[in-house]
Structure formats: structure tokens, C-alpha cells
Scaffold this motif. Structure first.
Motif, PDB file in Angstrom:
ATOM      1  N   ILE A 310       0.836  -1.099   0.025  1.00 48.39           N
ATOM      2  CA  ILE A 310       0.176  -0.045  -0.256  1.00 48.39           C
ATOM      3  C   ILE A 310       1.037   1.146  -0.114  1.00 48.39           C
ATOM      4  CG2 ILE A 310      -1.568   1.258   1.444  1.00 48.39           C
ATOM      5  CD1 ILE A 310      -2.927  -1.275   2.327  1.00 48.39           C
ATOM      6  N   LEU A 311       1.938   1.189   0.939  1.00 44.15           N
ATOM      7  CA  LEU A 311       2.756   2.393   1.014  1.00 44.15           C
ATOM      8  C   LEU A 311       3.532   2.663  -0.406  1.00 44.15           C
ATOM      9  CD1 LEU A 311       3.709   4.673   2.719  1.00 44.15           C
ATOM     10  CD2 LEU A 311       5.624   3.095   3.802  1.00 44.15           C
ATOM     11  N   ALA A 312       4.108   1.524  -0.973  1.00 42.27           N
ATOM     12  CA  ALA A 312       4.602   1.409  -2.209  1.00 42.27           C
ATOM     13  C   ALA A 312       3.676   2.173  -3.355  1.00 42.27           C
ATOM     14  CB  ALA A 312       4.940   0.104  -2.622  1.00 42.27           C
ATOM     15  N   GLU A 313       2.484   1.701  -3.316  1.00 41.74           N
ATOM     16  CA  GLU A 313       1.632   2.399  -4.326  1.00 41.74           C
ATOM     17  C   GLU A 313       1.428   3.889  -4.019  1.00 41.74           C
ATOM     18  OE1 GLU A 313      -1.632   0.064  -4.117  1.00 41.74           O
ATOM     19  OE2 GLU A 313      -1.232  -1.633  -4.915  1.00 41.74           O
ATOM     20  N   GLN A 314       1.464   4.246  -2.926  1.00 39.99           N
ATOM     21  CA  GLN A 314       1.292   5.458  -2.689  1.00 39.99           C
ATOM     22  C   GLN A 314       2.510   6.401  -2.939  1.00 39.99           C
ATOM     23  OE1 GLN A 314       0.607   5.655   1.490  1.00 39.99           O
ATOM     24  NE2 GLN A 314      -1.568   5.195   1.449  1.00 39.99           N
ATOM     25  N   HIS A 315       3.664   5.758  -2.662  1.00 36.39           N
ATOM     26  CA  HIS A 315       4.902   6.483  -2.943  1.00 36.39           C
ATOM     27  C   HIS A 315       5.138   6.392  -4.562  1.00 36.39           C
ATOM     28  CE1 HIS A 315       6.160   6.967   0.793  1.00 36.39           C
ATOM     29  NE2 HIS A 315       6.955   5.745   1.094  1.00 36.39           N
ATOM     30  N   ASP A 316       4.515   5.583  -5.480  1.00 40.26           N
ATOM     31  CA  ASP A 316       4.594   5.615  -6.790  1.00 40.26           C
ATOM     32  C   ASP A 316       4.002   6.713  -7.377  1.00 40.26           C
ATOM     33  OD1 ASP A 316       4.993   4.240  -9.306  1.00 40.26           O
ATOM     34  OD2 ASP A 316       2.913   3.971  -9.503  1.00 40.26           O
ATOM     35  N   ILE A 317       2.668   6.969  -6.824  1.00 39.81           N
ATOM     36  CA  ILE A 317       2.030   8.196  -7.300  1.00 39.81           C
ATOM     37  C   ILE A 317       2.632   9.459  -7.078  1.00 39.81           C
ATOM     38  CG2 ILE A 317      -0.087   9.371  -7.016  1.00 39.81           C
ATOM     39  CD1 ILE A 317      -1.516   6.841  -6.156  1.00 39.81           C
ATOM     40  N   ILE A 318       3.277   9.806  -5.855  1.00 42.07           N
ATOM     41  CA  ILE A 318       3.934  10.775  -5.454  1.00 42.07           C
ATOM     42  C   ILE A 318       5.109  10.955  -6.547  1.00 42.07           C
ATOM     43  CG2 ILE A 318       5.136  11.889  -3.858  1.00 42.07           C
ATOM     44  CD1 ILE A 318       3.340  10.700  -1.788  1.00 42.07           C
ATOM     45  N   ALA A 319       6.094   9.859  -6.835  1.00 45.22           N
ATOM     46  CA  ALA A 319       7.241   9.861  -7.327  1.00 45.22           C
ATOM     47  C   ALA A 319       6.814  10.258  -8.787  1.00 45.22           C
ATOM     48  CB  ALA A 319       7.829   8.505  -7.230  1.00 45.22           C
ATOM     49  N   LYS A 320       5.763   9.582  -9.513  1.00 48.18           N
ATOM     50  CA  LYS A 320       5.535   9.849 -10.802  1.00 48.18           C
ATOM     51  C   LYS A 320       5.446  11.272 -11.105  1.00 48.18           C
ATOM     52  CE  LYS A 320       4.076   5.344 -12.270  1.00 48.18           C
ATOM     53  NZ  LYS A 320       2.851   4.332 -12.635  1.00 48.18           N
ATOM     54  N   GLU A 321       4.534  11.831  -9.980  1.00 45.22           N
ATOM     55  CA  GLU A 321       4.089  13.312 -10.218  1.00 45.22           C
ATOM     56  C   GLU A 321       5.534  14.196 -10.185  1.00 45.22           C
ATOM     57  OE1 GLU A 321       1.429  16.737  -8.165  1.00 45.22           O
ATOM     58  OE2 GLU A 321       1.301  14.393  -7.496  1.00 45.22           O
ATOM     59  N   TYR A 322       6.339  13.760  -9.182  1.00 45.04           N
ATOM     60  CA  TYR A 322       7.500  14.777  -8.851  1.00 45.04           C
ATOM     61  C   TYR A 322       8.707  14.547 -10.066  1.00 45.04           C
ATOM     62  CZ  TYR A 322      11.847  16.054  -6.949  1.00 45.04           C
ATOM     63  OH  TYR A 322      12.953  16.719  -6.589  1.00 45.04           O
ATOM     64  N   LEU A 323       8.626  13.057 -10.293  1.00 45.67           N
ATOM     65  CA  LEU A 323       9.962  13.119 -11.261  1.00 45.67           C
ATOM     66  C   LEU A 323       9.493  13.373 -12.691  1.00 45.67           C
ATOM     67  CD1 LEU A 323      11.326   9.872  -9.900  1.00 45.67           C
ATOM     68  CD2 LEU A 323      12.459  11.969  -9.613  1.00 45.67           C
ATOM     69  N   GLY A 324       8.347  13.235 -12.943  1.00 47.27           N
ATOM     70  CA  GLY A 324       7.727  13.561 -14.245  1.00 47.27           C
ATOM     71  C   GLY A 324       7.819  15.081 -14.421  1.00 47.27           C
ATOM     72  N   LYS A 325       7.809  15.869 -13.585  1.00 44.58           N
ATOM     73  CA  LYS A 325       8.171  17.461 -13.767  1.00 44.58           C
ATOM     74  C   LYS A 325       9.636  17.474 -14.252  1.00 44.58           C
ATOM     75  CE  LYS A 325       4.619  18.970 -10.334  1.00 44.58           C
ATOM     76  NZ  LYS A 325       4.516  19.833  -9.082  1.00 44.58           N
ATOM     77  N   LEU A 326      10.358  16.706 -13.872  1.00 44.74           N
ATOM     78  CA  LEU A 326      11.888  16.892 -14.186  1.00 44.74           C
ATOM     79  C   LEU A 326      12.265  16.274 -15.291  1.00 44.74           C
ATOM     80  CD1 LEU A 326      12.813  16.442 -10.245  1.00 44.74           C
ATOM     81  CD2 LEU A 326      12.599  18.579 -11.489  1.00 44.74           C
TER      82      LEU A 326
END
Length: 332
Positions: A310-326
Motif C-alpha cells: 500500500i505504501l509502495a503504491e502511494q509512493h509511486d503516485i508521488i514519485a511519478k508526479e514529482y519526477l515527471g516534472k523533471l
């Protein structure tokens, strides 16, 4: 004396049982810490202790059962100040003649409770109330998982400590201990297994933990001093600032300092070994994502691990949003 079987009372069978406890040599035996200590200065009734506790109970023998030769045991019914309890002796039929109705004894062991709430002890240590020699002071309780009895293990420890084993300092020399007014390794082991008070035993455990921590730090420094990073991470201060500013919120001063420390580690010629601690919501994940962005920017890959799916899925959403901007991509 180099092997466990060189210690009095340790044969091949006992040595195998010790191995099940993770004790494979004499240093491991001597550093096997008690999980707690029991002050035998307190002698109570059976109801003064919770089920599962170790304690010293005084009582008068009310009944001595006939021996059960098939199951190889006999039992005692004992009256204490606060209720009665049963004492079972298995494979110790020779002890039956030591007990008579009306005599008073102290018993030390683990207090158990059956389905009906009846308290009982199995193969406890015991002494007549008018001849107490050993059941006094402080008793260490070891985490033995039922593999060995407390009495057998303690006797092995005492035999090892009182043998001709040379107890060399493991890390802190005797001179260092004297200079800084701390117990030597030999003194610490005796206080660990034969403390004069509960406090002395707890201080011995603390003293060993300090030495173990110091050894680990020193070992890491020795190992790390010989390692040089062949390829360093490459990024500019502007890029670091851009990565820190890519979140929808502004980083706090502490978060910026943590990110800067990580960046300095990555640019260093030594490998990073950093632990970031903080409460929930303090920004640990943000710092981890900045570190990942710095690695990706330098042409490397990065992995972010999570303890649950569950925590991995939550981090995946945050990581994609953050890293996608970069301009970086990631996958779960």
C-alpha cells in the motif's frame, strides 16, 4: 579452552542445543544477555506474580503426591500466603523424599497458569526456608525458548566465567576503561551474569551495547576509509535548487539542509551511508525523491523501497508526479 565442549557441563548434545540459540562459541556464550533480572530479595505469594513471570515463592507443603512412574513425575501441593499452587517435578523422582507435609520451602521458577486458573511451576529451584544458600540476590532470566532450562544455562555460564578462559578486552582496553572510569570487559561480564543488584545487571547490558556500537562504527570507518568512489555524481547547485523547488510545497529549512547533506555525500569521493530520521510527515520521502533525482540526473538509476504494498503504491503516485516534472520516469 577454545570450544564450548571444553566447558564443564557442555557435551555434544548440549552444544547442539546452544547452537540453536545462536551460541556457537565461548565469546557468544559469554555475551548472551539476560532478557531481564529478578530480585530474589522479594519473596511473595503465588498471586503476587502474573502468569509467565519468574519469581520466588514461599510456601508450606500441604500434599506430596504418589509418583507417576509412567509419566515419570510427582507433584507437590503448596500453600502460600496468597493461595495454593502446584509444583511438578519431571524426571526427578529422587527428589520426592526431600519433601514432607508441613515443611516450608522457597521455590524459584516460571509461574504458569492452567485453563482453570490454577498456578503451577515445573522443575523449579528450591531450598528449605531455614537453609537458604543460593536463592538470594539477583537471578538473570535468559531468552532460552525452552531449549535449555534457566538453571542449566546459568551453570554453564558460571562454569565458563570461573574457568581458565582468558577474558581479553574486545575493544576498549583495560587502560582505556580505567582512564574513562568504565567497567572492564571482564568486570562487565561478571556483572552481566552475576549482578549484585538489578541496576548493576542493567548497567552491564548498557556497557556491552556501548562497546558493540563503538566496534560497528570503527569497523565501518576502517572499511569505508579504503573505498573510493570511481565515479562521482554530477549536478550543479542550480539543478539541486530546481529539484528542491519541484514540489507543490516549499521545503522547510531542515528539509533543505538534509537535501544539501545528501548532495554533498553524493559528490564526495566516499560512499554515502546516511540515515534520515523524522516523524510522520516530516519530509523524509521528499528528501529521498530529491536523492533519486540527483542520481537520475547523473545517469544512474534509483530504487525507493517501501515496507508494504500500500505504501509502495502511494509512493509511486508521488514519485511519478514529482519526477515527471523533471523529465524522469519511474515504475512500480
Amino acid at each position: 579452552m577454545k570450544k564450548l565442549t571444553d566447558i564443564k557441563g557442555v557435551g555434544e548434545s548440549t552444544a547442539k542445543k546452544l547452537e540453536l540459540l545462536g551460541v556457537e562459541d565461548i565469546p557468544a556464550l559469554l555475551n548472551f544477555e539476560p532478557s531481564r533480572y529478578v530480585d530474589l530479595g522479594f519473596c511473595g505469594g503465588v498471586l503476587d506474580f502474573d502468569s509467565g513471570e519468574y519469581g520466588l515463592i514461599k510456601g508450606e507443603i500441604a500434599k506430596v503426591s504418589d509418583p507417576n512412574f509412567k509419566r515419570k513425575y510427582f507433584s507437590l501441593t503448596v500453600k502460600s500466603v496468597k493461595g495454593s499452587f502446584i509444583v511438578y517435578f519431571f524426571n526427578m523422582m529422587m527428589l520426592k523424599n526431600k519433601f514432607s507435609v508441613g515443611e516450608s520451602f522457597v521455590f524459584y521458577g516460571k509461574i504458569n497458569s492452567d485453563d482453570k486458573g490454577v498456578r503451577y511451576l515445573i522443575n523449579p529451584d528450591f531450598e528449605p526456608c531455614d537453609k537458604i544458600k543460593h536463592l538470594k540476590g539477583v537471578a538473570p532470566v535468559y531468552p532460552l525458548k525452552g531449549i535449555l532450562s534457566q538453571k542449566v544455562f546459568k551453570n554453564i555460564i558460571l562454569n565458563a566465567l570461573n574457568s581458565d578462559i582468558e577474558l581479553r578486552p574486545r575493544f576498549f582496553s583495560d587502560e582505556f576503561c580505567k582512564k574513562h572510569d568504565i567497567k572492564t570487559y571482564k568486570e562487565t561480564l561478571f556483572n552481566l551474569h552475576m549482578p549484585s543488584s538489578v541496576d548493576e545487571g542493567l548497567k552491564a547490558k548498557e556497557r556491552l551495547k556501548i562497546e558493540q556500537t563503538a566496534r560497528q562504527i570503527a569497523a565501518f570507518e576502517v572499511i569505508n576509509s579504503g573505498l573510493a568512489r570511481e565515479k562521482k555524481y554530477s549536478f550543479t547547485d542550480d539543478e539541486l535548487n530546481r529539484f528542491c523547488s519541484a514540489f507543490e510545497f516549499e521545503l522547510t529549512l531542515s528539509q533543505k539542509e538534509a537535501a544539501y547533506d545528501i548532495a554533498c555525500d553524493l559528490k564526495s569521493s566516499r560512499y554515502m551511508n546516511r540515515l534520515i530520521c523524522g516523524d510522520v510527515g516530516s519530509g523524509k520521502t521528499a528528501c529521498a525523491l530529491i536523492a533519486a533525482a540527483l542520481a537520475l540526473n547523473s545517469g544512474y538509476q534509483a530504487a525507493l523501497l517501501a515496507p508494504t504494498s500500500i505504501l509502495a503504491e502511494q509512493h509511486d503516485i508521488i514519485a511519478k508526479e514529482y519526477l515527471g516534472k523533471l523529465g524522469f520516469s519511474c515504475r512500480l
